[in-house]
Structures are given as C-alpha cells and as structure tokens.
Write a protein that holds these residues in place. Structure first.
Motif, PDB file in Angstrom:
ATOM      1  N   ASP A 260      29.965  41.553  31.960  1.00  0.00           N
ATOM      2  CA  ASP A 260      29.956  42.269  30.680  1.00  0.00           C
ATOM      3  C   ASP A 260      31.367  42.413  30.138  1.00  0.00           C
ATOM      4  OD1 ASP A 260      27.026  43.451  30.453  1.00  0.00           O
ATOM      5  OD2 ASP A 260      27.656  43.660  32.546  1.00  0.00           O
ATOM      6  N   ILE A 261      32.319  42.576  31.068  1.00  0.00           N
ATOM      7  CA  ILE A 261      33.705  42.852  30.699  1.00  0.00           C
ATOM      8  C   ILE A 261      34.639  41.980  31.527  1.00  0.00           C
ATOM      9  CG2 ILE A 261      35.541  44.605  30.686  1.00  0.00           C
ATOM     10  CD1 ILE A 261      33.301  46.721  30.510  1.00  0.00           C
ATOM     11  N   LEU A 262      35.627  41.422  30.877  1.00  0.00           N
ATOM     12  CA  LEU A 262      36.747  40.778  31.565  1.00  0.00           C
ATOM     13  C   LEU A 262      37.970  41.649  31.308  1.00  0.00           C
ATOM     14  CD1 LEU A 262      38.344  38.527  32.973  1.00  0.00           C
ATOM     15  CD2 LEU A 262      38.401  37.307  30.777  1.00  0.00           C
ATOM     16  N   THR A 263      38.653  42.040  32.378  1.00  0.00           N
ATOM     17  CA  THR A 263      39.831  42.887  32.212  1.00  0.00           C
ATOM     18  C   THR A 263      41.045  42.255  32.896  1.00  0.00           C
ATOM     19  OG1 THR A 263      40.632  45.164  32.328  1.00  0.00           O
ATOM     20  CG2 THR A 263      39.451  44.363  34.252  1.00  0.00           C
ATOM     21  N   ILE A 264      42.209  42.451  32.290  1.00  0.00           N
ATOM     22  CA  ILE A 264      43.441  41.786  32.734  1.00  0.00           C
ATOM     23  C   ILE A 264      44.595  42.766  32.634  1.00  0.00           C
ATOM     24  CG2 ILE A 264      44.999  39.817  32.331  1.00  0.00           C
ATOM     25  CD1 ILE A 264      42.676  38.516  30.764  1.00  0.00           C
ATOM     26  N   ILE A 265      45.546  42.649  33.556  1.00  0.00           N
ATOM     27  CA  ILE A 265      46.722  43.516  33.548  1.00  0.00           C
ATOM     28  C   ILE A 265      48.026  42.727  33.441  1.00  0.00           C
ATOM     29  CG2 ILE A 265      47.092  43.584  36.056  1.00  0.00           C
ATOM     30  CD1 ILE A 265      47.576  46.597  35.777  1.00  0.00           C
ATOM     31  N   GLU A 266      48.012  41.458  33.853  1.00  0.00           N
ATOM     32  CA  GLU A 266      49.253  40.674  33.927  1.00  0.00           C
ATOM     33  C   GLU A 266      49.784  40.304  32.552  1.00  0.00           C
ATOM     34  OE1 GLU A 266      51.178  39.985  36.388  1.00  0.00           O
ATOM     35  OE2 GLU A 266      49.921  40.771  37.979  1.00  0.00           O
ATOM     36  N   ARG A 267      51.118  40.250  32.436  1.00  0.00           N
ATOM     37  CA  ARG A 267      51.758  39.943  31.158  1.00  0.00           C
ATOM     38  C   ARG A 267      52.313  38.526  31.106  1.00  0.00           C
ATOM     39  NH1 ARG A 267      56.227  44.452  31.425  1.00  0.00           N
ATOM     40  NH2 ARG A 267      54.466  45.474  32.392  1.00  0.00           N
ATOM     41  N   THR A 268      52.286  37.789  32.205  1.00  0.00           N
ATOM     42  CA  THR A 268      52.948  36.486  32.242  1.00  0.00           C
ATOM     43  C   THR A 268      52.100  35.400  31.580  1.00  0.00           C
ATOM     44  OG1 THR A 268      52.012  35.750  34.341  1.00  0.00           O
ATOM     45  CG2 THR A 268      53.965  37.167  34.447  1.00  0.00           C
ATOM     46  N   LYS A 269      52.737  34.272  31.301  1.00  0.00           N
ATOM     47  CA  LYS A 269      52.059  33.141  30.665  1.00  0.00           C
ATOM     48  C   LYS A 269      50.991  32.529  31.566  1.00  0.00           C
ATOM     49  CE  LYS A 269      55.567  29.855  32.301  1.00  0.00           C
ATOM     50  NZ  LYS A 269      56.599  28.876  31.924  1.00  0.00           N
ATOM     51  N   TYR A 270      51.083  32.800  32.881  1.00  0.00           N
ATOM     52  CA  TYR A 270      50.144  32.174  33.814  1.00  0.00           C
ATOM     53  C   TYR A 270      48.724  32.692  33.629  1.00  0.00           C
ATOM     54  CZ  TYR A 270      54.433  30.519  35.910  1.00  0.00           C
ATOM     55  OH  TYR A 270      55.650  29.923  36.099  1.00  0.00           O
ATOM     56  N   THR A 271      48.582  33.884  33.069  1.00  0.00           N
ATOM     57  CA  THR A 271      47.235  34.384  32.764  1.00  0.00           C
ATOM     58  C   THR A 271      46.513  33.410  31.838  1.00  0.00           C
ATOM     59  OG1 THR A 271      47.680  36.725  33.097  1.00  0.00           O
ATOM     60  CG2 THR A 271      45.987  36.182  31.501  1.00  0.00           C
ATOM     61  N   TYR A 272      47.196  32.983  30.796  1.00  0.00           N
ATOM     62  CA  TYR A 272      46.596  32.016  29.868  1.00  0.00           C
ATOM     63  C   TYR A 272      46.372  30.673  30.561  1.00  0.00           C
ATOM     64  CZ  TYR A 272      46.099  28.692  26.059  1.00  0.00           C
ATOM     65  OH  TYR A 272      45.631  27.687  25.247  1.00  0.00           O
TER      66      TYR A 272
END
Length: 640
Positions: A284-296
């Motif tokens: 239902d939800i995707l949540t993310i905390i990281e700020r780096t380009k590797y998330t994308y």
C-alpha cells in the motif's frame, strides 16, 4: 561553601529551587516532604557540617562519612581534571564532591551532574547554597533516572556548552559505586549510547547536509502540489500494518503476505519493494529515508510501479525519485530537524515525523501516525542470514548495480547479537545501532501492540515474537475501509493552491534573509582568522608573557564567537560538524600552560574560523542558487 543551619533549611531550599531550570524545579517540588525525610536523615557533625544517611526499604547506609570535606578532597585529588573541557559526575555525594570539583577545576570546565536519586538531590537543596555554583553557568543538572532527564539531555547536547564535552573526565563518586552502582552504570551506558546516536544524526559531513538541503529544495514543487501528511492522521485506526524489511529471512514467509492484501496495510521499506513486486505482492505504501542518488538508481530507474501504490517518503530524497513515481505521493518532513522545520514552517502545515536513522524507524512512526494496530515487522533481521546473506534473494543489492552496497556491508566488522531463537548470531555495528534505535522508538510507543514476525534475525527488544501465519490469522479479518492512494487523490483535489503559493513566496523571502546572514557570518569568521594570526604572532615573541592578558581575552572572545554559528537552528545544521570537530581538538589540548600550547591553540582556532568561513560561503552560494530555482517553481505553481 555556605551551609544552612537546622532552622534555615526551608529558606535555603526555596532559594535554591528558584535557581533551577523549570523542568527540574517542577520535579523537586513534586517530592512529598514526608517521604523525603523518611528516606533521608541529616545530622551535623562536630564541625557543623551536614552528614547524610539514606534509608531504602529495609536497608540504611551512609551517603557521607563523618569527615565529608576530607573525603571529597581525597576523591577529587585522584581525578585528572586540569585542562579538561568537561566532567561527567555520577552522583552528587550530598554536595561535598561537587563543591570540591568546582574548587579544583578550571573556570571553563563544564560539569554535568547525574544524580539518580531525586530524594538525595532534593535534601541537598535544603542544606547547601548552590547559587555560587549555578552562577558560573558551568553546571548542568540531569536528575533522576534516564526517562526523567532524557529530554533535558537532548536539549543540552544541541547547545554550544556541550561542545566542551567531546573528551570528558568520568567521575564516579564513592557512593555512586558503593550503593548505587547498577543505577549509575545504566545511566552511563545510556549517555554514551545516546551520544553515539546524536553524533550519527548530526550527519557525516557538510556535503551530506547540503545533499539533503538541495534535495528538499529540488522537491519543492512536489511539496507544494501534494497533500500534507496530516490528511492521513488516524485514518487506519486499529488496522493491522505490516512493515516489510529486506532481511534474508523475508524469503521464508514472503508468500504469506498475499493473504494480507486488502485486509491490512503493507508498508514496504525501500529495498523490500522489488522483492514484494517480484512475488506479486503489492504494498500500500512505499517509504524511503535515504537522500543519495542510489535510491533512484536501485529502485526507480527503469522500474514501472503500479499507480495504486502510495509513495510516503522524506522530502529530502533524491530529486529524481518523485517524478519517476506514477502514483500518489506525500513528501514527509523530518520532525525536530532544522532544515525540514524551516521549510515546513513556510510551505508545510507543521506536520512531521521523527524519522530516525533507518527506514524501518520511519515506517514505524508512519504506522503509528496512521493509527495502525498491531504493527508487525517482517524481514527485519538486522543480522546476516545463512552463508552470510545480507538481503532477500530478490533484492536489487544482489544484482550488478548493487555491488557498491554489498561491498560496503562486507567491509564492516562482524559483531554478535542475540537472535530470535536465543542463540548468538552474526551482525555488524551499523545494523546493531539501527536495531537499538528501533528499540528506543518501540519503548516510546508503549500503547501500541508491536509484533516481530521476522522468522530469523536478531531479537528486537520491546516487540512480541509471533509467527507471521498466526498474526495474519488473528488480525487480518476485515477489509480495510479505503486504500491510501484514494485518500491522497481525494485530498489533492481539495488543495488550496493560492495559500500554497503564498507560503512559497514567504519562503523565498526568508531564503534571501538567510543569504545575508550567512554572508555576515562569513565575514565574522574572516575577522576571527585575522585575530588568531595576530595572537600566533604575539605568542611567538620573546616577551610573550606581557601579552598574556590579551591572549587570554582573545581566546575567550573566540569561544564566545562560536556561539553565533549555532544560536540559530538553521545555521547550526550546517556548522555543527565543524563545531564538534574543533571543540574536540581544542579540548584535547588540556591545560594551556606553555608558549607552544598557546600557539597550537590559536592555530586550531584559526583553522576553526577558516572552515567556518568555507561552510558559510558554501551555504551562501547554495542559497543564492536556490532563489532562482524557487522562483521558477513559484511561476509554475501559480499556473497550476
């Protein structure tokens, strides 16, 4: 040392209480006087000095000897406190050790007093005049157990005076080790655990802070054009929420999560989303905390997400993430973090979450905010699996593009933690820190039922262990009332864009004001550098002793100047790494008692100002660039 006579104790207490901080004053005034004097017995010795005895249940013991001043002096003489920036003092010893420390320490040294027994502290206020000590502004009282002073300790940490505590002397009074050892060791363990966590939260370096800052500004369009998190407050009261992490044990029970669909919320942490989708489970939800380009790179590049998944992640994620996601989304502000609060004040509604240091911390806070109950962890290993596995078999990290993440984990030394099966299992310090952070969060949500349905991995204190099959059978009974993405879509239709645009205009104006402030701070840093150069020159002259007064005065003025770099929360967020690094180096200097030490100290202060200058110039450039990009967003949003 001014001591109250028997008939003066109440007057002395009232005088002392007025000197205390509000939270501590409230604490001691709540102590029942009858209970106090049943526990604490005070008499005067032949010299008229108060001697204290303590009664607890069926035991009684002396807090002070019959010669308390002599005892305190002998104890203090054994400490190496000369030149130290701070002393962590465990136990007041009924004031005598405290007064002795203030007699022997240098004026700049900060004393942080941990007095676990609030009855002893309250009794001490009746007999000793603490005003001379408090007036030095070099004493911090942290009284009671950990839960009682935790908020005060956090406030202290984020003040300039705590920068002196980078290399403290540990001073356990005799009574703290003799009769209260377990209590003070618990406090000591907590303090240094928290220090590690606070330092972790401060961030890696200036670049790390700038990345988050630039990402928030880069995501301004998404912040302005999407609903606030407050639209979801308690929308899923008593609906079970399953937080899915990407530990190796996820492979054991991931298939069972199909039974959760539509009968509970599935909250996927960042790296668990690909394994879920590959197993035909739609969160239902995707949540993310990281700020780096590797998330994308890892989880959005060339990946098509269904439009009925909602993205609820921090507003500081990489600015490629939000545009790449086709579904409904809400940028979340970090609570109690200066840059987030600054932006939230102007273009948010004040809502934020204490996101913690790990995506599972954010997921827990999100589930609590939604009103979910129970909250269930799945795949939350915080430990290596069989044959050293770090993630589930479908994780992106096991592919070629995840090579960097794999190598980072391989480089970390192995530590052992208690597993859910009671055995000791391999982990690493990073995961252990994350686990402890999660356990602290769980302890603050005692009203929630939190279940660990991870079938393997490390034991998570505060969470009840239960097989996932049983959790689903017991709690996934009724269909959820409405999907998350539908609520967000409905709220998006109701946005009042003129208000959002006005908020953005106000923010741009404030950015311009901060630009001027950082220019001013940069100039101050340059002036500080020049003053240090002159002091270095004076310290190298043959007759340097005649300049002793100006050297000391300049040193103290420089110390005071550093205050202005953290007096504002936003300024502190950019300069705090430099502040702590250089205060640590200055504190290591110890007693500045030779020409060489004087020169070294002013060289450190010179370098301190040099790096503050660089940071302020860097921030000013980024603020200047931000104004242009924010004005582009303003034009676009005005036509939205």
């Amino acid at each position: 040392m001014i001591i109250a006579k028997a008939h003066e104790t109440k007057e002395m207490f009232q005088k002392n209480v007025q000197q205390l901080s509000p939270w501590l004053r409230k604490s001691v005034l709540q102590i029942n006087e009858k209970d106090l004097w049943e526990k604490v017995q005070v008499t005067y010795n032949d010299e008229g000095m108060p001697v204290c005895k303590y009664h607890e249940k069926n035991t009684s013991f002396q807090i002070t000897s019959e010669q308390p001043v002599k005892e305190a002096k002998q104890w203090c003489n054994a400490l190496s406190i000369k030149g130290k920036g701070a002393i962590f003092m465990y136990g007041s010893g009924f004031a005598y050790p405290l007064f002795e420390i203030f007699k022997q320490k240098q004026p700049h040294t900060l004393v942080v007093l941990f007095e676990e027994n609030i009855y002893l502290f309250t009794a001490m206020l009746h007999y000793f005049d603490l005003e001379p000590i408090i007036n030095t502004q070099k004493i911090a009282f942290l009284i009671g157990g950990v839960d009682h002073f935790a908020a005060a300790f956090e406030h202290l940490f984020f003040s300039i005076i705590f920068a002196n505590c980078t290399s403290p002397v540990l001073a356990f009074t005799p009574i703290s080790l003799r009769n209260f050892k377990a209590q003070y060791l618990e406090i000591h363990q907590y303090i240094f655990s928290q220090l590690g966590l606070f330092v972790f939260y401060i961030g890696n370096d200036h670049l790390d802070t700038l990345i988050g800052f630039n990402n928030l500004l880069g995501n301004m369009k998404e912040i302005v054009q999407n609903p606030y998190l407050s639209c979801l407050k308690d929308q899923y009261k008593d609906v079970p929420a399953f937080i899915i992490a990407n530990g190796p044990s996820l492979d054991k029970n991931i298939h069972q999560l199909k039974k959760v669909q539509d009968k509970g919320l599935i909250i996927s942490t960042e790296s668990a989303v690909i394994p879920l989708l590959r197993n035909h489970i739609k969160p239902d939800i995707l949540t993310i905390i990281e700020r780096t380009k590797y998330t994308y790179t890892y989880h959005f590049e060339n990946i098509d997400y269904p439009e009925d998944i909602a993205l609820l992640c921090l507003g500081l994620v990489d600015k490629q993430v939000y545009p790449a996601f086709p579904g409904q989304k809400i940028p979340i502000f970090r609570k109690n973090e200066a840059i987030n609060q600054w932006i939230n004040k102007h273009v948010g509604d004040g809502t934020g979450l204490d996101a913690g240091a790990n995506v599972s911390h954010l997921a827990l806070e999100l589930a609590v905010y939604l009103g979910a109950n129970p909250i269930v962890f799945v795949g939350q290993d915080y430990a290596y699996g069989p044959e050293g596995a770090t993630h589930s078999k479908d994780a992106v990290y096991l592919e070629e593009k995840g090579k960097r993440a794999r190598e980072t984990l391989k480089s970390k030394p192995v530590v052992y933690v208690e597993g859910n099966d009671g055995t000791m299992i391999p982990s690493n310090q990073l995961w252990t820190d994350f686990k402890q952070g999660l356990e602290r969060k769980i302890s603050t949500h005692s009203n929630e039922k939190i279940i660990n349905a991870t079938e393997g991995g490390a034991k998570i204190n505060g969470a009840m262990s239960m097989p996932l099959f049983d959790v689903i059978e017991d709690y996934c009974i009724e269909s959820i009332p409405i999907r998350i993405h539908q609520i967000i879509a409905d709220q998006k239709e109701k946005l009042l864009m003129p208000e959002r645009v006005q908020g953005l205009k106000n923010f741009i104006k404030n950015v311009e004001e901060y630009l001027q402030l950082f220019h001013s701070l940069r100039k101050e840093a340059h002036k500080g550098k020049q003053a240090c150069k002159e002091m270095i020159r004076l310290s190298e002259t043959k007759d340097h002793e005649k300049y002793q007064k100006v050297l000391e005065q300049t040193y103290q003025e420089n110390i005071q100047m550093y205050q202005q770099y953290i007096s504002d929360d936003l300024c502190r967020s950019f300069t705090q790494q430099i502040i702590f690094i250089y205060f640590y180096l200055l504190n290591r200097q110890g007693l500045i008692d030779t020409p060489e030490k004087i020169r070294e100290t002013f060289q450190l202060q010179h370098d301190f100002f040099h790096h503050l200058n660089i940071v302020c110039q860097s921030v000013a450039i980024h603020l200047e660039n931000a104004i242009a990009s924010l004005e582009d967003v303003l034009i676009e949003c005005a036509d939205y």
